[in-house]
Design a protein around this motif. Structure first.
Motif, PDB file in Angstrom:
ATOM      1  N   SER A  42     -17.611  83.022 -51.769  1.00  0.00           N
ATOM      2  CA  SER A  42     -18.431  84.234 -51.751  1.00  0.00           C
ATOM      3  C   SER A  42     -18.371  84.933 -53.103  1.00  0.00           C
ATOM      4  N   ILE A  43     -19.265  85.883 -53.279  1.00  0.00           N
ATOM      5  CA  ILE A  43     -19.327  86.667 -54.507  1.00  0.00           C
ATOM      6  C   ILE A  43     -18.710  88.035 -54.244  1.00  0.00           C
ATOM      7  N   PRO A  44     -17.767  88.485 -55.039  1.00  0.00           N
ATOM      8  CA  PRO A  44     -17.111  89.791 -54.797  1.00  0.00           C
ATOM      9  C   PRO A  44     -17.986  90.963 -55.234  1.00  0.00           C
ATOM     10  N   HIS A  45     -18.850  91.442 -54.326  1.00  0.00           N
ATOM     11  CA  HIS A  45     -19.794  92.492 -54.695  1.00  0.00           C
ATOM     12  C   HIS A  45     -19.624  93.780 -53.904  1.00  0.00           C
ATOM     13  N   GLU A  46     -18.955  93.749 -52.742  1.00  0.00           N
ATOM     14  CA  GLU A  46     -18.791  94.965 -51.947  1.00  0.00           C
ATOM     15  C   GLU A  46     -17.892  95.962 -52.678  1.00  0.00           C
ATOM     16  N   PHE A  47     -18.174  97.258 -52.507  1.00  0.00           N
ATOM     17  CA  PHE A  47     -17.358  98.327 -53.096  1.00  0.00           C
ATOM     18  C   PHE A  47     -17.189  98.147 -54.613  1.00  0.00           C
ATOM     19  N   PHE A  48     -18.230  97.651 -55.276  1.00  0.00           N
ATOM     20  CA  PHE A  48     -18.229  97.443 -56.720  1.00  0.00           C
ATOM     21  C   PHE A  48     -17.210  96.383 -57.153  1.00  0.00           C
ATOM     22  N   GLY A  49     -16.959  95.434 -56.276  1.00  0.00           N
ATOM     23  CA  GLY A  49     -16.165  94.276 -56.650  1.00  0.00           C
ATOM     24  C   GLY A  49     -14.681  94.555 -56.795  1.00  0.00           C
ATOM     25  N   PRO A  50     -13.965  93.727 -57.542  1.00  0.00           N
ATOM     26  CA  PRO A  50     -12.513  93.876 -57.684  1.00  0.00           C
ATOM     27  C   PRO A  50     -12.076  95.233 -58.224  1.00  0.00           C
ATOM     28  N   VAL A 216      -7.919  87.681 -56.082  1.00  0.00           N
ATOM     29  CA  VAL A 216      -6.822  88.125 -55.218  1.00  0.00           C
ATOM     30  C   VAL A 216      -7.007  89.577 -54.783  1.00  0.00           C
ATOM     31  N   ILE A 217      -7.325  90.452 -55.730  1.00  0.00           N
ATOM     32  CA  ILE A 217      -7.451  91.883 -55.409  1.00  0.00           C
ATOM     33  C   ILE A 217      -8.566  92.105 -54.393  1.00  0.00           C
ATOM     34  N   TYR A 218      -9.703  91.489 -54.648  1.00  0.00           N
ATOM     35  CA  TYR A 218     -10.860  91.678 -53.771  1.00  0.00           C
ATOM     36  C   TYR A 218     -10.604  91.093 -52.385  1.00  0.00           C
ATOM     37  N   ASP A 219     -10.126  89.858 -52.326  1.00  0.00           N
ATOM     38  CA  ASP A 219      -9.915  89.194 -51.041  1.00  0.00           C
ATOM     39  C   ASP A 219      -8.792  89.837 -50.249  1.00  0.00           C
ATOM     40  N   PHE A 220      -7.754  90.335 -50.932  1.00  0.00           N
ATOM     41  CA  PHE A 220      -6.668  91.044 -50.257  1.00  0.00           C
ATOM     42  C   PHE A 220      -7.203  92.288 -49.570  1.00  0.00           C
ATOM     43  N   PHE A 221      -8.090  93.007 -50.243  1.00  0.00           N
ATOM     44  CA  PHE A 221      -8.640  94.242 -49.675  1.00  0.00           C
ATOM     45  C   PHE A 221      -9.626  93.938 -48.546  1.00  0.00           C
ATOM     46  N   MET A 222     -10.594  93.069 -48.787  1.00  0.00           N
ATOM     47  CA  MET A 222     -11.634  92.794 -47.803  1.00  0.00           C
ATOM     48  C   MET A 222     -11.120  91.968 -46.631  1.00  0.00           C
ATOM     49  N   GLY A 223     -10.171  91.074 -46.886  1.00  0.00           N
ATOM     50  CA  GLY A 223      -9.601  90.267 -45.817  1.00  0.00           C
ATOM     51  C   GLY A 223     -10.189  88.868 -45.756  1.00  0.00           C
ATOM     52  N   ARG A 224      -9.386  87.850 -46.097  1.00  0.00           N
ATOM     53  CA  ARG A 224      -9.865  86.465 -46.023  1.00  0.00           C
ATOM     54  C   ARG A 224     -10.061  86.000 -44.577  1.00  0.00           C
ATOM     55  N   PRO A 225      -9.043  86.118 -43.712  1.00  0.00           N
ATOM     56  CA  PRO A 225      -9.191  85.556 -42.364  1.00  0.00           C
ATOM     57  C   PRO A 225     -10.084  86.430 -41.486  1.00  0.00           C
ATOM     58  N   LEU A 226     -10.900  85.778 -40.658  1.00  0.00           N
ATOM     59  CA  LEU A 226     -11.794  86.512 -39.763  1.00  0.00           C
ATOM     60  C   LEU A 226     -11.064  86.992 -38.526  1.00  0.00           C
ATOM     61  N   LEU A 429     -18.975 106.927 -45.130  1.00  0.00           N
ATOM     62  CA  LEU A 429     -18.633 105.665 -44.479  1.00  0.00           C
ATOM     63  C   LEU A 429     -19.820 105.061 -43.752  1.00  0.00           C
ATOM     64  N   LEU A 430     -20.516 105.880 -42.949  1.00  0.00           N
ATOM     65  CA  LEU A 430     -21.596 105.340 -42.119  1.00  0.00           C
ATOM     66  C   LEU A 430     -22.863 105.074 -42.922  1.00  0.00           C
ATOM     67  N   VAL A 431     -23.089 105.828 -43.993  1.00  0.00           N
ATOM     68  CA  VAL A 431     -24.219 105.498 -44.868  1.00  0.00           C
ATOM     69  C   VAL A 431     -23.975 104.138 -45.516  1.00  0.00           C
ATOM     70  N   HIS A 432     -22.743 103.918 -45.980  1.00  0.00           N
ATOM     71  CA  HIS A 432     -22.413 102.619 -46.580  1.00  0.00           C
ATOM     72  C   HIS A 432     -22.525 101.503 -45.549  1.00  0.00           C
ATOM     73  N   ARG A 433     -22.055 101.778 -44.327  1.00  0.00           N
ATOM     74  CA  ARG A 433     -22.136 100.751 -43.278  1.00  0.00           C
ATOM     75  C   ARG A 433     -23.587 100.459 -42.915  1.00  0.00           C
ATOM     76  N   GLN A 434     -24.424 101.500 -42.894  1.00  0.00           N
ATOM     77  CA  GLN A 434     -25.843 101.294 -42.614  1.00  0.00           C
ATOM     78  C   GLN A 434     -26.477 100.408 -43.678  1.00  0.00           C
ATOM     79  N   MET A 435     -26.100 100.601 -44.928  1.00  0.00           N
ATOM     80  CA  MET A 435     -26.637  99.783 -46.012  1.00  0.00           C
ATOM     81  C   MET A 435     -26.189  98.329 -45.859  1.00  0.00           C
ATOM     82  N   ARG A 436     -24.908  98.131 -45.514  1.00  0.00           N
ATOM     83  CA  ARG A 436     -24.386  96.770 -45.311  1.00  0.00           C
ATOM     84  C   ARG A 436     -25.078  96.104 -44.125  1.00  0.00           C
ATOM     85  N   ASP A 437     -25.281  96.875 -43.059  1.00  0.00           N
ATOM     86  CA  ASP A 437     -25.899  96.322 -41.865  1.00  0.00           C
ATOM     87  C   ASP A 437     -27.358  95.955 -42.122  1.00  0.00           C
ATOM     88  N   ASP A 438     -28.069  96.813 -42.840  1.00  0.00           N
ATOM     89  CA  ASP A 438     -29.464  96.508 -43.168  1.00  0.00           C
ATOM     90  C   ASP A 438     -29.567  95.258 -44.033  1.00  0.00           C
TER      91      ASP A 438
END
Length: 478
Positions: A42-50, A216-226, A429-438
């Motif tokens: 994947s590409i680390p783009h959420e929350f402005f990346g690492p 490492v920084i990005y994946d540690f924060f976002m979470g590798r395992p589902l 939080l919810l504005v950001h989540r709405q953007m991600r969901d859209d």
């Protein structure tokens, strides 16, 4: 289904109609996918990346402590002068009571026992066993839903303590050890995030699609395992367990401890504290009554389990969401009947919108449509609601959430902006989540999502902030 019939029957003959029905269970993929195919990079783009995720990893715990040291009975709440901020800074590491100590062995032990208690409740208490959503590897996770019973047992134990002689004073122990409890929960959240990150490389489990970047920084924060689980315990989904149990229930009992502190100081519970207890307590109860609905939320279906969720569930929720109750423990505000009634109306409106919208969606997903709501058919074969609450905006439940959050903050009055942090945080939080969901829905539905956005142009608040010019009145398929 195949039907076999004869031609027009002659007299004296018998016509036999044979109907054959075959039910096939097809695999999720005709050809089994490899581990790399199931878990693409994947590409680390959420929350402005690492950079962004690294900053949040540092700042979020810092603000949890700031909320305490900038709002306590030693300096008041939100110092308004340079000297006031100096006094608050001088209290860091030198607080006059155990409430502000950074570490306390007993508090760490109490938190560890609390977390273990929640696990034992999950294991031994009865609960409905249900299957989660179909995963992209063709499997489904099984979940035991008994969080409500954990809450009931916890509240029962709490009442048993409080009604004992000296019980109210004893229950203020949580209030009196607030910061060391924060630290204990932070250690737990970091340890869990680090463990599941490292273990995901060994377990070869299914990964989240957004946090397999190799950073490492990005994946540690976002979470590798589902859906991470401890080795040897495949039925214990750590992410789903943390979502509504240790943190949510701890939030409720911390609020009770704050109310006990107010009672010890004042000799009564004020109407403002009572509103906060009831509103925030009901939110927890309702969440656990509807525990099965979390399986359809983005946190569970899409996000991996990393520091974002472990910290959010175990530290941020219980120790910041109840800031209003902690403030009222040492700032005794009496609202009166008029203000109380206004706040109750705002809260009730939020609860009604939130629950009505979720019920509409829940019924529709279950194949029921008691309100005869209109919908749009997509090329994927799924349907999108375009009337009722979901015809007014694409996320009406978020609007309900905002009203609920406002109802929690209003009982604290207007002497400090800090107690309104929650509504500000929740809007962001919810504005950001709405953007991600859209964004996710646009990838999922393609041109159908553009058509849907024309039919339902408003993002969260009905009739406010349209993404496209409204085409209200346009006929849609039933």
């Amino acid at each position: 289904m195949a039907d076999t019939t004869s031609s027009t029957p002659e007299e004296g003959t018998t016509t036999t109609v044979i109907t054959a029905t075959t039910h096939l269970t097809l695999p999720a993929h005709p050809t089994p996918l490899t581990y790399d195919q199931l878990n693409p990079k994947s590409i680390p783009h959420e929350f402005f990346g690492p950079i962004g995720t690294g900053a949040i990893t540092f700042l979020a715990p810092l603000f949890t402590y700031i909320f305490f040291f900038a709002c306590n009975d030693a300096v008041g709440c939100t110092p308004t002068s340079v000297n006031g901020w100096k006094d608050a800074w001088n209290l860091v590491g030198n607080f006059p009571s155990a409430a502000g100590y950074f570490w306390d062995g007993r508090a760490a032990a109490v938190y560890g026992v609390w977390y273990a208690f929640c696990i034992v409740c999950w294991m031994v208490l009865p609960g409905e066993v249900i299957q989660g959503n179909l995963l992209r590897d063709g499997t489904r996770k099984t979940y035991k839903m008994n969080g409500l019973y954990t809450l009931i047992l916890t509240l029962g134990i709490s009442v048993g303590i409080i009604i004992q002689p000296g019980g109210i004073q004893a229950y203020t122990w949580l209030y009196d050890h607030f910061v060391p409890l924060i630290s204990a929960s932070l250690v737990m959240s970091i340890a869990q995030a680090a463990f599941v990150y490292a273990w995901s490389y060994q377990s070869k489990e299914l990964l989240s699609l957004g946090a397999n970047s190799g950073n490492v920084i990005y994946d540690f924060f976002m979470g590798r395992p589902l859906n991470p689980h401890p080795p040897g315990f495949p039925s214990f989904d750590l992410k789903t367990f943390n979502e509504v149990r240790p943190g949510m229930i701890l939030w409720a009992i911390l609020n009770i401890s704050c109310a006990c502190e107010q009672y010890v100081r004042l000799g009564k519970i004020t109407d403002s504290m009572l509103l906060v207890l009831v509103f925030e307590g009901w939110y927890t109860v309702d969440c656990l009554i509807q525990e099965h609905t979390i399986l359809n939320q983005m946190d569970i279906t899409t996000d991996g389990f990393g520091f974002m969720l472990s910290f959010g569930d175990l530290t941020w929720v219980p120790f910041t969401y109840g800031l209003q109750a902690r403030y009222l423990a040492f700032n005794h505000i009496t609202l009166g009947p008029v203000c109380t009634a206004v706040i109750v109306v705002i809260e009730a409106a939020g609860v009604y919108i939130f629950r009505s919208a979720n019920n509409e969606k829940g019924n529709f997903r279950a194949g029921r449509n008691p309100k005869n709501l209109e919908f749009m058919q997509t090329e994927r074969g799924t349907r999108l609601l375009t009337s009722g609450w979901w015809g007014r905006s694409r996320h009406p439940n978020y609007f309900g959430d905002w009203l609920i959050a406002l109802g929690w903050c209003l009982p604290t009055g207007f002497n400090t902006p800090l107690t309104y942090y929650y509504i500000i945080f929740f809007v962001i939080l919810l504005v950001h989540r709405q953007m991600r969901d859209d964004e996710a829905c646009r990838k999922k539905y393609g041109k159908d999502w553009d058509k849907y956005c024309e039919l339902v142009p408003y993002k969260i608040v009905p009739y406010v902030v349209s993404s496209k010019s409204t085409l209200a009145g346009k006929e849609i398929r039933h």
